[in-house]
Write an enzyme that holds these catalytic residues in place. Structure first.
Site, short mmCIF file in Angstrom:
data_model
loop_
_atom_site.label_atom_id
_atom_site.label_comp_id
_atom_site.label_asym_id
_atom_site.label_seq_id
_atom_site.Cartn_x
_atom_site.Cartn_y
_atom_site.Cartn_z
N GLY A 113 -5.29 -10.29 -4.10
CA GLY A 113 -5.27 -9.04 -3.35
C GLY A 113 -4.97 -7.84 -4.22
O GLY A 113 -4.58 -7.95 -5.39
N ARG A 176 -10.53 -13.71 -4.03
CA ARG A 176 -9.66 -14.87 -3.91
C ARG A 176 -10.50 -16.13 -4.12
O ARG A 176 -11.70 -16.13 -3.88
CB ARG A 176 -8.99 -14.91 -2.54
CG ARG A 176 -8.05 -13.72 -2.27
CD ARG A 176 -7.31 -13.91 -0.97
NE ARG A 176 -6.51 -12.74 -0.63
CZ ARG A 176 -5.29 -12.50 -1.08
NH1 ARG A 176 -4.72 -13.37 -1.92
NH2 ARG A 176 -4.62 -11.42 -0.72
N THR A 204 -2.68 -17.15 -8.58
CA THR A 204 -3.38 -16.87 -9.84
C THR A 204 -2.60 -17.43 -11.02
O THR A 204 -3.20 -17.97 -11.96
CB THR A 204 -3.56 -15.34 -10.01
OG1 THR A 204 -4.29 -14.84 -8.90
CG2 THR A 204 -4.29 -15.02 -11.29
N ASP A 232 4.66 -7.89 -2.78
CA ASP A 232 5.81 -8.43 -2.06
C ASP A 232 7.06 -8.57 -2.92
O ASP A 232 8.15 -8.79 -2.39
CB ASP A 232 5.48 -9.83 -1.50
CG ASP A 232 4.33 -9.80 -0.51
OD1 ASP A 232 3.89 -8.69 -0.15
OD2 ASP A 232 3.87 -10.87 -0.11
N GLY A 276 4.95 -8.93 3.27
CA GLY A 276 6.02 -9.87 2.95
C GLY A 276 5.78 -11.19 3.63
O GLY A 276 6.34 -11.45 4.69
N ARG A 277 4.93 -12.03 3.04
CA ARG A 277 4.60 -13.31 3.65
C ARG A 277 5.82 -14.24 3.66
O ARG A 277 6.16 -14.81 4.69
CB ARG A 277 3.46 -13.99 2.87
CG ARG A 277 2.10 -13.38 3.11
CD ARG A 277 1.03 -14.15 2.32
NE ARG A 277 1.03 -15.56 2.65
CZ ARG A 277 0.36 -16.11 3.66
NH1 ARG A 277 -0.37 -15.33 4.44
NH2 ARG A 277 0.41 -17.40 3.90
N TYR A 389 -3.00 -1.97 4.26
CA TYR A 389 -4.08 -1.65 3.33
C TYR A 389 -3.92 -0.27 2.72
O TYR A 389 -4.38 -0.01 1.60
CB TYR A 389 -5.42 -1.80 4.04
CG TYR A 389 -5.68 -3.23 4.44
CD1 TYR A 389 -5.92 -4.19 3.47
CD2 TYR A 389 -5.63 -3.64 5.77
CE1 TYR A 389 -6.11 -5.52 3.80
CE2 TYR A 389 -5.82 -4.97 6.12
CZ TYR A 389 -6.06 -5.91 5.13
OH TYR A 389 -6.24 -7.22 5.47
N MET A 390 -3.23 0.63 3.41
CA MET A 390 -2.92 1.93 2.82
C MET A 390 -1.97 1.76 1.64
O MET A 390 -2.12 2.41 0.60
CB MET A 390 -2.28 2.85 3.87
CG MET A 390 -3.21 3.28 4.98
SD MET A 390 -2.34 4.25 6.22
CE MET A 390 -1.80 5.64 5.23
#
Length: 468
Positions: A113, A176, A204, A232, A276-277, A389-390
């Site tokens: 991302g 991805r 990655t 994150d 923040g996954r 996305y911003m």
């Protein structure tokens, strides 16, 4: 950690310990080309002949320069740190290098991302290789890992990348997935690349470990360095990841907008979902920086909605007191509470990550259901803002731009010195070389026992959601 104290030392509140010493150091090993390439050539660092400056005494780093991972210690022994203490090689230029700049061919790739600062890292890798070491063959790999074998490399120069640091995203493009180990390493050999700079997140970095191991197996004279990228801030060991401070700055703008919307409505709630996954660093730091947040929910802490001490009760009290409330939730928080179909439970993205449902939309719906149930005849408004996305797409701010420059140049120095299979990053403010595999496996989660989370609780006065 073993510390030596002078005999008969009796510390009081105002006395300081003296004569502290380390008994031993656990220095983490960084792979070197000399470990598996027979008789590699060495060269004098071209910085010696730089026409703009002359290296001073102490300019070149040696193998005896190290960075300690833990610098705060409890002398009482109640909380024992690792023994012996962990240490890493300090980053920086070395007197001898293992690449002839005239024959060096460097490849730069961005994966995963977007993140503020990606273009700055690319730019500074190009400028650093070109201006510091005289490398003239520098290539960009387009579209992530798959670009190694599906597209032709793009030749890069300082003139071409001159203004890239002012742009968001990645000019090289990213994607991805697309990881095919043999095709990637075959392409590296085919194009004659002997330095590979890989910019990406934890997935990655795990791919970079495999590339590095395969290059070692083939005994190729190729240096591999990972530059960890994650908004994150969930990369372990290093102080922070690039783009994080920009993300926090942008997140505050979303919180400010939510606050205005909430204040302007009767019983208004401003709901902001932040990235923040698995970690809540952005939500935590944005909450502390903003001071307009009434409740911050992160993946590291559980919460519940109904009942005494729950979120609904807390928000109802805030609405009675202030007439409005602002709620910040990290995207990974409360995922186990959202109903899922069997298919959704198994759904994964191209990077292999479990696809998360939109906790913000779900929470907005739950808040409305709660209010309609308990206060059917009263006004109520929820304004939901998702700035993901911003935040990801903006250029890096001044602090992150500086950080990206130091990361890029430190990485170049390490590769040119023959080190490989490493990540460069700050540890306690000093840049160090860390084994790539350690970074790929480490996670940096919010420690809810730490002072920062206590500060959040003191700012918001939110409940701990501990069911009795």
């Amino acid at each position: 950690m073993a510390l030596s104290l002078p005999e008969d030392t009796n510390l009081t509140t105002h006395q300081q310990p003296s004569n502290l010493s380390f008994s031993s150091i656990n220095l983490r090993n960084i792979s070197h080309l000399a470990d598996y390439v027979s008789n590699p050539n060495t060269y004098t660092n071209p910085l010696d002949q730089n026409s703009f400056f002359h290296p001073s005494d102490g300019f070149y780093i040696t193998h005896t320069d190290i960075i300690l991972r833990q610098i705060a210690h409890d002398l009482s022994g109640t909380f024992s740190p690792p023994s012996p203490p962990l240490a890493y090689l300090r980053a920086g230029p070395r007197k001898q290098i293992f690449y002839d700049p005239k024959t060096t061919r460097a490849a730069i790739v961005t994966c995963g991302g977007l993140c503020p600062g990606m273009n700055t890292v690319i730019r500074e890798l190009v400028v650093g290789l070109w201006e510091l070491y005289g490398v003239r063959q520098i290539y960009g790999i387009q579209a992530g890992y798959r670009g190694f074998y599906s597209r032709e490399p793009v030749e890069l120069s300082p003139k071409m990348v001159h203004k890239w640091h002012k742009r968001g995203g990645t000019v090289l493009e990213t994607s991805r997935g697309g990881f095919d180990l043999n095709k990637i390493v075959d392409a590296i050999q085919h194009h004659g690349f002997n330095q590979v700079y890989i910019i990406g997140g934890d997935g990655t970095m795990r791919g970079a470990v495999k590339i590095f191991n395969e290059i070692q197996q083939r005994k190729l004279h190729v240096g591999v360095v990972g530059i960890p990228k994650t908004v994150d801030n969930d990369v372990g060991i290093i102080d922070r990841s690039f783009g994080f401070q920009t993300a926090v700055e942008m997140a505050q703008q979303a919180i400010s907008a939510a606050h205005v919307e909430a204040e302007s409505a009767v019983n208004g709630i401003g709901l902001v979902k932040l990235m923040g996954r698995s970690t809540g660093h952005i939500a935590l730091h944005a909450t502390l920086s903003s001071r307009d947040v009434d409740c911050c929910l992160i993946p590291e802490t559980e919460f519940y909605m109904d009942g005494k001490g729950g979120l609904f009760e807390f928000l109802e009290n805030r609405l009675k007191e202030n007439g409005h409330a602002v709620l910040v939730v990290a995207e990974g928080a409360g995922q186990d509470m959202i109903p899922r179909t069997d298919a959704q439970k198994e759904e994964r993205d191209e990077s292999g990550n479990l696809v998360f449902l939109d906790v913000g939309s779900w929470m907005k719906s739950e808040l409305k259901k709660w209010w309609d149930r308990d206060h059917p005849d009263e006004l109520f408004t929820v304004k939901y803002i998702d700035p993901t996305y911003m935040i990801r797409a903006v250029p890096a701010n001044a602090t992150d731009n500086l950080y990206c420059t130091l990361l890029a140049h430190s990485s170049i120095h390490g590769v040119m010195a023959g080190y490989t299979g490493f990540v460069c990053g700050p540890i306690n403010g000093y840049y160090a070389y860390i084994p790539l595999e350690e970074v790929a496996q480490a996670k940096h989660e919010v420690d809810t026992r730490d002072h920062k989370w206590a500060w959040v609780r003191s700012v918001t006065n939110q409940p701990d959601f501990g069911k009795s």
